[in-house]
Design an enzyme around this catalytic site. Structure first.
Site, mmCIF file in Angstrom:
data_model
loop_
_atom_site.group_PDB
_atom_site.id
_atom_site.type_symbol
_atom_site.label_atom_id
_atom_site.label_comp_id
_atom_site.label_asym_id
_atom_site.label_seq_id
_atom_site.Cartn_x
_atom_site.Cartn_y
_atom_site.Cartn_z
ATOM 1 N N HIS A 1 9.923 -14.239 -39.624
ATOM 2 C CA HIS A 1 11.122 -13.387 -39.630
ATOM 3 C C HIS A 1 11.883 -13.511 -38.305
ATOM 4 O O HIS A 1 12.013 -12.537 -37.560
ATOM 5 C CB HIS A 1 10.726 -11.922 -39.877
ATOM 6 C CG HIS A 1 11.437 -11.302 -41.045
ATOM 7 N ND1 HIS A 1 11.262 -11.736 -42.335
ATOM 8 C CD2 HIS A 1 12.339 -10.287 -41.115
ATOM 9 C CE1 HIS A 1 11.988 -11.015 -43.147
ATOM 10 N NE2 HIS A 1 12.679 -10.133 -42.443
ATOM 11 N N ASP B 1 18.677 -10.396 -39.233
ATOM 12 C CA ASP B 1 19.088 -10.250 -40.631
ATOM 13 C C ASP B 1 19.292 -11.645 -41.212
ATOM 14 O O ASP B 1 19.549 -12.610 -40.489
ATOM 15 C CB ASP B 1 20.386 -9.440 -40.731
ATOM 16 C CG ASP B 1 20.671 -8.968 -42.150
ATOM 17 O OD1 ASP B 1 19.747 -9.043 -42.992
ATOM 18 O OD2 ASP B 1 21.805 -8.541 -42.427
ATOM 19 N N GLY B 2 19.179 -11.745 -42.540
ATOM 20 C CA GLY B 2 19.394 -13.016 -43.221
ATOM 21 C C GLY B 2 18.141 -13.808 -43.492
ATOM 22 O O GLY B 2 18.202 -14.890 -44.077
ATOM 23 N N GLY C 1 15.571 -13.382 -45.595
ATOM 24 C CA GLY C 1 15.163 -13.573 -46.982
ATOM 25 C C GLY C 1 15.912 -14.704 -47.660
ATOM 26 O O GLY C 1 15.317 -15.555 -48.326
ATOM 27 N N LEU D 1 17.526 -17.173 -46.175
ATOM 28 C CA LEU D 1 17.172 -18.443 -45.526
ATOM 29 C C LEU D 1 15.797 -18.915 -45.975
ATOM 30 O O LEU D 1 15.566 -20.123 -46.119
ATOM 31 C CB LEU D 1 17.209 -18.288 -44.009
ATOM 32 C CG LEU D 1 18.601 -18.128 -43.392
ATOM 33 C CD1 LEU D 1 18.505 -18.006 -41.880
ATOM 34 C CD2 LEU D 1 19.494 -19.295 -43.760
ATOM 35 N N HIS D 2 14.888 -17.997 -46.183
ATOM 36 C CA HIS D 2 13.560 -18.340 -46.703
ATOM 37 C C HIS D 2 13.680 -19.062 -48.045
ATOM 38 O O HIS D 2 13.059 -20.103 -48.270
ATOM 39 C CB HIS D 2 12.744 -17.045 -46.814
ATOM 40 C CG HIS D 2 11.783 -16.965 -47.942
ATOM 41 N ND1 HIS D 2 10.640 -17.733 -48.029
ATOM 42 C CD2 HIS D 2 11.776 -16.175 -49.049
ATOM 43 C CE1 HIS D 2 9.980 -17.419 -49.125
ATOM 44 N NE2 HIS D 2 10.656 -16.487 -49.761
ATOM 45 N N ARG D 3 14.521 -18.542 -48.933
ATOM 46 C CA ARG D 3 14.679 -19.195 -50.241
ATOM 47 C C ARG D 3 15.491 -20.476 -50.116
ATOM 48 O O ARG D 3 15.281 -21.428 -50.869
ATOM 49 C CB ARG D 3 15.306 -18.200 -51.225
ATOM 50 C CG ARG D 3 14.325 -17.076 -51.580
ATOM 51 C CD ARG D 3 14.904 -16.095 -52.574
ATOM 52 N NE ARG D 3 15.962 -15.272 -52.012
ATOM 53 C CZ ARG D 3 15.760 -14.182 -51.289
ATOM 54 N NH1 ARG D 3 14.535 -13.765 -51.012
ATOM 55 N NH2 ARG D 3 16.776 -13.474 -50.827
#
Length: 537
Positions: free
Chosen positions: A362, A366-367, A369, A371-373
């Site tokens: 993490h 912010d952002g 989630g 970027l993870h996908r």
């Protein structure tokens, strides 16, 4: 003539006796456990003696997340698994010593790098040197030696190995490994799927073995081989937009359509640029859009996922992110993994390791989630897994499986959280007080790989065929209804959507309002056209 140095022999005997005394002293302070029914708040299926990693964690008081599955020696004469334990028979019982339980762990439990690193820090170099000196040609001794130096970045006071066949560091029968390179000093083959800065491990499971045997990439190409080029292009565009919208919905956001389209365009470019800090920060700027209230770039303070106490505002974390001091090294580890290791791994395994490693770290305020996908798309596209011009709608499938997705994320967060010491800050954030970097470098990504494989398989088995079939029906419907009644494309689209949402029937409300101009006969013929197309296709 052989000259015997009496003083050298004497020094060796003193050093050897010193090591023995240290082992005995440790054993008095931290004896290996006997049979128990509860271990670190985990109930065993029956009374048994912890072995391997469980015994080492207990004996050396190691502060590290417990492995998903622990081992113990039970009274029965069969090996069985239950309740997060694997119970072995009395004949499997290891010697109650460091080397006994280390060998058991490597033989039966694979590599837990976070536990091993904490163990080596606890033992110090001398016990490991003693293990190697006692069996300099033994494969387990040389693997332990290599792992000590690889994890700690420090050499033991040992000469290079000169004998012994090259042994793989990772037992490929237990865990997925990389191609690897020889380490002449230890006479082992370093087939670890990562670097000391980032190395997730994935166990071989029947589910993953079955997915890989299917060759999902080939199946996807076969599914689309019969689809006309124009229809395929429209399918790809729809799935791209669907994935972008779903990625925002997972985060509980409902942004304007133009923002969804912009992020969809970025997803469509996944795999074209290598992943490094600059690229991740560029993507974060695109994801956030309006950054007036968000710090862009790597976090400069702690981070967590969870809620705040309604009364005090104190943080209530479900997951605590990596310390901001560790972020540059962790991001460098992700970069090296993507550049040097992932190309040699199965694409879905590599995507699971990179993407879920990122989300646990993490690194941004912010952002994270989205970027993870995005990283899932990046790996699949960069490795040529996707059919050309197509993006698997992974976020859309994740949205459908949102509870399973949360459970996968928690499969590690729940084991990690008890080992993160933190205090609340004045701003309602957390400050991590202990060294946690290794917990994000080394984690068991097996549940994550199984979940991602299931998402990709659903796309191939259901979503791609369903979307191409939908467009075929839609095209046939517009063509045939246009021959019956003259109406604008926008009205045809609305008519088709109403029928699609109501199982092929036009509702009484639609008949009375939007399509009140249709006669009963025309309505019946339109419904019959829709039904026939569904049947034929």
């Amino acid at each position: 003539m052989i000259v015997i140095d009496i003083h050298e022999i004497h020094r060796f005997e003193i050093n050897h006796r010193s090591r023995e005394l240290k082992f005995m002293e440790h054993a008095r302070r931290n004896p290996f456990s006997g049979a128990v029914t509860v271990f670190h708040e985990r109930w065993l299926p029956e009374k048994a003696t912890p072995a391997g990693y469980a015994a080492l964690i207990d004996a050396y008081a190691l502060a590290a997340p417990l492995p998903r599955t622990l081992s113990a020696i039970g009274p029965r004469h069969k090996v069985y698994a239950a309740d997060g334990w694997r119970l072995y028979t009395p004949r499997h019982e290891p010697e109650a010593s460091l080397i006994g339980h280390l060998t058991f762990a490597l033989r039966y439990e694979g590599l837990d790098l976070a536990v091993l690193k904490r163990l080596f820090k606890a033992t110090g170099p001398e016990p490991i040197q003693a293990i190697v000196e006692a069996a300099p040609t033994g494969s387990y001794a040389r693997r332990i030696w290599f792992l000590y130096e690889w994890l700690l970045g420090a050499e033991l006071d040992l000469p290079d190995a000169t004998r012994g066949n090259y042994a793989p560091v990772v037992d490929a029968k237990l865990q997925w490994d990389a191609e690897g390179a020889p380490s002449p000093r230890h006479r082992v083959r370093n087939n670890l799927p990562g670097t000391p800065d980032f190395c997730p491990m994935i166990f071989r499971t029947p589910a993953i073995e079955a997915f890989i045997a299917r060759d999902l990439a080939a199946e996807a190409r076969a599914v689309l081989a019969e689809v006309p080029a124009d229809l395929l292009a429209r399918t790809a565009a729809f799935l791209l937009l669907k994935d972008s919208r779903s990625s925002f919905q997972i985060e509980g956001e409902n942004p304007p359509q133009d923002r969804i389209r912009r992020w969809g365009q970025i997803i469509g470019e996944a795999g074209r640029h290598p992943i490094d800090r600059a690229e991740l920060e560029r993507l974060q700027r695109i994801v956030i859009g309006d950054a007036r209230f968000v710090h862009l770039g790597l976090r400069q303070e702690g981070g967590f996922i969870g809620e705040h106490d309604r009364t005090t505002g104190a943080p209530l974390p479900d997951h605590v992110s990596a310390r901001h001091e560790d972020l540059p090294a962790l991001i460098a580890g992700l970069e090296a993994f993507d550049r040097d290791v992932a190309p040699g791994l199965d694409p879905v395994l590599a995507a699971a390791g990179l993407a879920f490693g990122f989300v646990y770290i993490h690194p941004f305020e912010d952002g994270n989630g989205r970027l993870h996908r995005y990283l899932i798309h990046h790996v699949l596209a960069a490795r040529g897994f996707n059919p050309p011009g197509l993006v698997f709608p992974v976020s859309a499938v994740i949205l459908e499986r949102i509870e399973a997705y949360r459970q996968v994320l928690e499969s590690y967060s729940r084991r990690l959280l008890p080992h993160v010491s933190w205090r609340p800050t004045d701003r309602g954030n957390v400050e991590v007080l202990n060294d946690t970097g290794d917990f994000y470098r080394f984690f068991d990504a097996t549940p994550h790989a199984e979940f991602l494989f299931a998402c990709v398989a659903q796309t191939i088995d259901s979503d791609l065929p369903a979307e191409t079939r939908f467009l075929r029906v839609y095209d046939g419907f517009k063509s045939r209804v246009s021959g019956l009644i003259d109406m604008p494309d926008r009205t045809l689209d609305l008519l088709f959507r109403f029928l699609h949402q109501n199982d092929g029937r036009l509702s009484e409300r639609a008949r009375a309002r939007e399509f009140g101009a249709l006669t009963e006969e025309e309505t019946g013929r339109i419904e019959a056209i829709y039904a026939q197309l569904q049947k034929d296709l």
